[in-house]
Structure formats: structure tokens, C-alpha cells
Design a protein around this motif. Structure first.
Motif, PDB file in Angstrom:
ATOM      1  N   LEU A 124      30.324   0.229   3.860  1.00 50.09           N
ATOM      2  CA  LEU A 124      30.295   1.453   4.662  1.00 50.09           C
ATOM      3  C   LEU A 124      28.879   1.783   5.106  1.00 50.09           C
ATOM      4  CD1 LEU A 124      32.814   3.672   2.655  1.00 50.09           C
ATOM      5  CD2 LEU A 124      33.272   2.001   4.436  1.00 50.09           C
ATOM      6  N   PRO A 125      28.706   2.097   6.386  1.00 43.36           N
ATOM      7  CA  PRO A 125      27.362   2.297   6.940  1.00 43.36           C
ATOM      8  C   PRO A 125      26.779   3.665   6.595  1.00 43.36           C
ATOM      9  CG  PRO A 125      29.005   2.684   8.629  1.00 43.36           C
ATOM     10  CD  PRO A 125      29.758   2.256   7.391  1.00 43.36           C
ATOM     11  N   PRO A 126      25.447   3.779   6.636  1.00 39.67           N
ATOM     12  CA  PRO A 126      24.772   5.040   6.338  1.00 39.67           C
ATOM     13  C   PRO A 126      25.280   6.172   7.228  1.00 39.67           C
ATOM     14  CG  PRO A 126      23.172   3.267   6.535  1.00 39.67           C
ATOM     15  CD  PRO A 126      24.509   2.700   6.923  1.00 39.67           C
ATOM     16  N   GLY A 127      25.444   7.331   6.628  1.00 42.93           N
ATOM     17  CA  GLY A 127      25.844   8.511   7.386  1.00 42.93           C
ATOM     18  C   GLY A 127      27.343   8.727   7.432  1.00 42.93           C
ATOM     19  N   LEU A 128      28.111   7.729   6.973  1.00 36.31           N
ATOM     20  CA  LEU A 128      29.565   7.869   7.034  1.00 36.31           C
ATOM     21  C   LEU A 128      30.050   8.899   6.023  1.00 36.31           C
ATOM     22  CD1 LEU A 128      31.885   6.432   8.615  1.00 36.31           C
ATOM     23  CD2 LEU A 128      32.338   5.182   6.514  1.00 36.31           C
ATOM     24  N   HIS A 175      42.219   7.279   2.815  1.00 35.09           N
ATOM     25  CA  HIS A 175      42.243   5.899   2.316  1.00 35.09           C
ATOM     26  C   HIS A 175      41.582   4.985   3.333  1.00 35.09           C
ATOM     27  CE1 HIS A 175      45.265   6.021  -1.115  1.00 35.09           C
ATOM     28  NE2 HIS A 175      45.017   7.266  -0.774  1.00 35.09           N
ATOM     29  N   VAL A 176      40.634   4.196   2.876  1.00 39.07           N
ATOM     30  CA  VAL A 176      40.057   3.165   3.743  1.00 39.07           C
ATOM     31  C   VAL A 176      40.656   1.841   3.270  1.00 39.07           C
ATOM     32  CG1 VAL A 176      37.932   2.040   4.510  1.00 39.07           C
ATOM     33  CG2 VAL A 176      37.924   4.494   3.980  1.00 39.07           C
ATOM     34  N   PRO A 177      41.435   1.139   4.125  1.00 38.01           N
ATOM     35  CA  PRO A 177      42.100  -0.091   3.695  1.00 38.01           C
ATOM     36  C   PRO A 177      41.099  -1.206   3.365  1.00 38.01           C
ATOM     37  CG  PRO A 177      42.876   0.619   5.870  1.00 38.01           C
ATOM     38  CD  PRO A 177      41.688   1.459   5.525  1.00 38.01           C
ATOM     39  N   ALA A 178      41.561  -2.211   2.645  1.00 35.61           N
ATOM     40  CA  ALA A 178      40.700  -3.314   2.238  1.00 35.61           C
ATOM     41  C   ALA A 178      40.079  -4.010   3.449  1.00 35.61           C
ATOM     42  CB  ALA A 178      41.512  -4.330   1.426  1.00 35.61           C
ATOM     43  N   TYR A 179      38.820  -4.376   3.320  1.00 34.98           N
ATOM     44  CA  TYR A 179      38.088  -5.131   4.355  1.00 34.98           C
ATOM     45  C   TYR A 179      38.161  -4.489   5.743  1.00 34.98           C
ATOM     46  CZ  TYR A 179      37.805  -8.547   0.662  1.00 34.98           C
ATOM     47  OH  TYR A 179      37.554  -9.144  -0.533  1.00 34.98           O
ATOM     48  N   ALA A 180      38.270  -3.154   5.813  1.00 32.76           N
ATOM     49  CA  ALA A 180      38.405  -2.478   7.111  1.00 32.76           C
ATOM     50  C   ALA A 180      37.056  -2.302   7.801  1.00 32.76           C
ATOM     51  CB  ALA A 180      39.077  -1.119   6.930  1.00 32.76           C
ATOM     52  N   VAL A 181      36.010  -2.044   7.034  1.00 38.10           N
ATOM     53  CA  VAL A 181      34.707  -1.755   7.634  1.00 38.10           C
ATOM     54  C   VAL A 181      33.665  -2.727   7.087  1.00 38.10           C
ATOM     55  CG1 VAL A 181      32.969   0.032   8.064  1.00 38.10           C
ATOM     56  CG2 VAL A 181      35.348   0.692   7.611  1.00 38.10           C
ATOM     57  N   ARG A 182      33.010  -3.457   7.977  1.00 43.26           N
ATOM     58  CA  ARG A 182      31.897  -4.345   7.579  1.00 43.26           C
ATOM     59  C   ARG A 182      30.723  -3.989   8.471  1.00 43.26           C
ATOM     60  NH1 ARG A 182      32.601  -6.811   3.019  1.00 43.26           N
ATOM     61  NH2 ARG A 182      31.225  -8.494   3.651  1.00 43.26           N
ATOM     62  N   THR A 183      29.592  -3.634   7.868  1.00 38.87           N
ATOM     63  CA  THR A 183      28.470  -3.269   8.731  1.00 38.87           C
ATOM     64  C   THR A 183      27.618  -4.455   9.116  1.00 38.87           C
ATOM     65  OG1 THR A 183      27.577  -2.431   6.692  1.00 38.87           O
ATOM     66  CG2 THR A 183      28.076  -0.830   8.404  1.00 38.87           C
ATOM     67  N   SER A 184      27.375  -5.360   8.172  1.00 41.76           N
ATOM     68  CA  SER A 184      26.523  -6.498   8.497  1.00 41.76           C
ATOM     69  C   SER A 184      27.397  -7.712   8.820  1.00 41.76           C
ATOM     70  CB  SER A 184      25.592  -6.807   7.329  1.00 41.76           C
ATOM     71  OG  SER A 184      26.336  -6.906   6.145  1.00 41.76           O
ATOM     72  N   ALA A 185      27.006  -8.443   9.829  1.00 37.90           N
ATOM     73  CA  ALA A 185      27.772  -9.626  10.232  1.00 37.90           C
ATOM     74  C   ALA A 185      27.801 -10.656   9.101  1.00 37.90           C
ATOM     75  CB  ALA A 185      27.144 -10.236  11.479  1.00 37.90           C
ATOM     76  N   ALA A 186      28.905 -11.324   8.943  1.00 39.12           N
ATOM     77  CA  ALA A 186      29.004 -12.358   7.912  1.00 39.12           C
ATOM     78  C   ALA A 186      28.092 -13.518   8.279  1.00 39.12           C
ATOM     79  CB  ALA A 186      30.449 -12.828   7.812  1.00 39.12           C
TER      80      ALA A 186
END
Ligand code: GDD
Ligand code: MG
Length: 359
Positions: free
Chosen positions: A336-340, A347-358
Motif C-alpha cells: 500500500l502506497p504512502p498516504g493511503l 476489505h482489500v483483496p489479496a494482491y490488489a495493490v502493488r506500488t513498486s513494479a515487480a
């Protein structure tokens, strides 16, 4: 000495933490924030405080009762509709016992400060001023009340939250703690909304009243934003600011009774883990506030964040500068990114938010 404590604000910048709990009652270093301020006032010789409430008013008396636990006499007044800071001060003053010439301390309810309150009051008395304001120098004054003074410490202007760069003529800000001579409060018009910052202080200055400013270097923080809230809590835990409500610095983390922290978890940066909370195997919690009964699962990473009561952070999830509302769930594998801010119960589902690229 008597004091008035302003705690009627809605704490909008700390939502969703403040949707059920007023800002001054959020836990900071393990106790409701106001405990620190009340204990400091008591230590400075304040004996009686009128608490000016509006938003979620009944919760204050439920928490502190008549104040005897802190060696204080507390009284509560509630504004049906919020009267603003000046209106609240005027309204609360009806309950003071002080004589017209007596000093009355007035506090914003979200300030963590090391200022010497007794010296502020005594200096006010000795100077014969109408009002004394505690001032602080800050690198960026824009979010505060600007208060330039002359070489004798007389306040020259009061400008609340300037809008244009030309208006920024000083780095001195109103630190949210005043000493009023009682009779000056009685001249605020009763029964209507008044801003002490936008009306009372500017009017006093045009009327030639003696308004003093006292600048000092003591620790000072307004806990009104999530970043400041976690910082204030961490600073108390690490002993960067003393509080008579704490036994002393607790080191790099404070784990409250009945919390369960796995031996391989790493707590640092003044983190608090509250009662009933669980921190799992290999989890990292740095500079954060984990509220009562929250769960941080194995190998999660929580940095400079607030995790609300009964919230759950699942495995391999990483939070940086995030506010998680009470009862919210963040499923595994999120970043989760800063400020969120996550709403209470969301509920935030699994693997829903990725801030940094894989990679
Ligand atoms: N009873 C009551 N009624 N209290 C109120 C009301 C009201 O209508 N409105 C605000 N308050 C209380 C808040 O609960 C808080 O404790 C205090 O007054 C200040 O309100 P904030 O919302 O925290 O104001 P701020 O942080 O934007 O600005 C104030 O504090 C700065 C220092 O931290 C101003 O006083 C600035 O001038 C100052 O620089
Ligand atoms: Mg504030």
C-alpha cells in the motif's frame, strides 16, 4: 490555576481513525493522547480544567470522569453546535471560578509539547499582558497561525493559514497554548461562532491590547495529521519528549500487556503494540501504532503507519505511511502506497495493490 481545553474539533485529517474516536482520545504511547496533556497541566500547578467538547462529546467524560485519577478537577461543557475556538473559550469560561485579573491557560487538544507551562503563566502575570501566546519556529509555517513579534516580544499580527507566499513574513507560529487574563475572555461575544485565530486575536491587536508572544525551543508537535500522529507516539515511546503519564522512555518499542509478539518479529522506531494485538513471525513494525486487538500476520511489514483496532494485515503485505481504519482487512500480498487510508471495516483483496513494479 484554571485552564480551558479545546477538544471539539472533528479531527478530519485523521479520518477514518477519528470516525468513532475524537482525536484527543486516540491512543498515543499506550494512553489516550489527552492523558499526556492533562498530566503536564497538573504537574505545572493547574488544578481545575473546563473541557470544551462538541464532536463525540460524551466520550471525554466517560474516559476521564472527574479527573481525580490525574489529580485534577475536570468539568465538561458541550456545545450543541460547534462554536469555533473563540466561541468555545467564551462558553467554557462561564464555568471558571477565576477572578477577572486571574490568568487562565487555554490549550488546543492536539498538541504534544514540552513547554514550561508554569513559566508561561508566571511570565504572563509579571508582564501584565492581556494575552500571552506560546510561539514556535517551524520550517514551513503555512498550515498554522503566523505570529510575528517585535524585539520586545509584542505580537504585531496574527494571520491564520496564509494563502499567498507574500503573506509569509515570519517562521513563528501559534503553538496552540495561551494564557489569557480572565477579563479578556469575558469580552469575547457570547452565544455565537467565533474563531480565536481569525477574529479575537486580530481584533485585540487593532484595539491596542498587550498581546505577548513567547518563543522557545522545547519539543512541539501538532498531532493533527497521520504522519504527525505516528511521530508523536514514537517520540514519547523513545523519550524524545517527556510525559508525566509514562514511566519513562521504554526503548525502541512499547508492547502493552496482553499483546502477543512473535520472538522473531522486529519492532523498532518507537512502535506501540496495544493490548490484545498480535504480531506474527518475521513481521517488521517500525515507527507505527498498532491499536488494540489488531493482527499483523507473519512477514508483513508496517512502516510509519497506524493500524486501527481489530484491523488485520495479512502475510507479505507492506504498509508505508498508511492509515488502516478499525476492523479493516488487508489481505495478503498488498503493497500500500504512502498516504493511503483504508476505511473502517473495508476489505482489500489479496494482491490488489502493488506500488513498486515487480523485477
Ligand atoms: N470546543 C471546540 N469547539 N473545540 C474546537 C472547535 C469548536 O468549534 N474547533 C476546533 N476546536 C479544537 C480542536 O479540537 C483542537 O483541539 C483545537 O481546537 C485546534 O483545532 P485544529 O483543528 O487542531 O486547528 P489547527 O491545528 O488547524 O490550527 C490551530 O492550531 C495550530 C497549532 O497546532 C490554530 O490554533 C493555529 O493557529 C495553530 O498554529
Ligand atoms: Mg491542530
Amino acid at each position: 490555576t484554571e485552564a480551558i481545553l479545546l477538544v471539539g474539533g472533528q479531527g478530519t485529517r485523521l479520518r477514518p481513525l477519528t470516525s468513532h474516536t475524537p482525536k484527543p482520545l486516540l491512543p498515543v504511547a499506550g494512553v489516550p493522547f489527552l492523558t499526556h496533556q492533562l498530566a503536564r497541566a497538573a504537574a505545572a500547578g493547574v488544578t481545575r480544567i473546563v473541557v470544551a467538547t462538541s464532536y463525540l462529546a460524551e466520550l471525554f467524560e466517560a474516559e476521564f470522569g472527574n479527573g481525580s485519577g490525574l489529580g485534577l478537577k475536570l468539568e465538561y461543557v458541550t456545545e450543541e453546535t460547534a462554536l469555533g475556538t473563540g466561541g468555545a473559550i467564551r462558553n467554557a469560561a462561564e464555568r471558571l471560578h477565576s477572578a477577572p485579573g486571574d490568568p487562565v491557560l487555554v490549550f488546543n487538544g492536539d498538541i504534544l509539547s514540552g513547554v514550561d507551562l508554569a513559566a508561561l503563566r508566571d511570565g504572563h502575570q509579571a508582564s501584565g499582558a492581556d494575552v500571552t501566546l506560546h510561539l514556535k519556529r517551524v520550517p514551513d509555517p503555512r498550515a498554522f497561525g503566523l505570529v510575528p513579534t517585535d524585539t520586545e516580544g509584542r505580537v504585531q499580527a496574527f494571520l491564520e493559514k496564509p494563502r499567498t507566499p507574500e503573506e509569509i513574513t515570519t517562521d513563528q507560529i501559534n503553538a496552540g497554548c495561551y494564557v489569557f487574563t480572565r477579563s479578556v475572555i469575558d469580552r469575547i461575544p457570547p452565544g455565537r461562532v467565533v474563531s480565536v485565530e481569525r477574529e479575537t486575536f486580530p481584533e485585540l491587536l487593532t484595539s491596542d491590547a498587550h498581546v505577548r508572544g513567547v518563543v522557545d525551543d522545547a519539543y512541539w508537535l501538532d498531532l493533527g495529521t497521520p504522519a504527525a500522529f505516528v511521530q508523536g507516539s514514537a517520540d514519547l515511546v523513545r523519550g524524545r519528549v517527556a510525559s508525566p503519564a509514562l514511566p519513562g522512555p521504554t526503548g525502541d518499542a512499547l508492547v502493552l500487556p496482553r499483546a502477543q509478539v512473535h520472538p522473531s518479529a522486529v519492532l523498532s522506531g518507537g512502535t506501540v503494540v496495544a493490548t490484545g494485538a498480535v504480531v506474527g513471525e518475521g513481521a517488521v513494525v517500525e515507527g507505527s501504532v498498532v491499536m488494540a486487538d489488531a493482527h499483523i500476520a507473519a512477514r508483513a511489514g508496517v512502516y510509519a503507519s497506524v493500524v486501527g483496532r481489530q484491523a488485520r494485515i495479512h502475510e507479505h503485505t507492506r504498509l508505508d505511511n498508511v492509515v488502516v481504519g478499525d476492523g479493516a482487512h488487508v489481505a495478503e500480498g498488498n503493497e500500500l502506497p504512502p498516504g493511503l487510508r483504508i476505511a473502517c471495516g473495508a476489505h482489500v483483496p489479496a494482491y490488489a495493490v502493488r506500488t513498486s513494479a515487480a523485477p
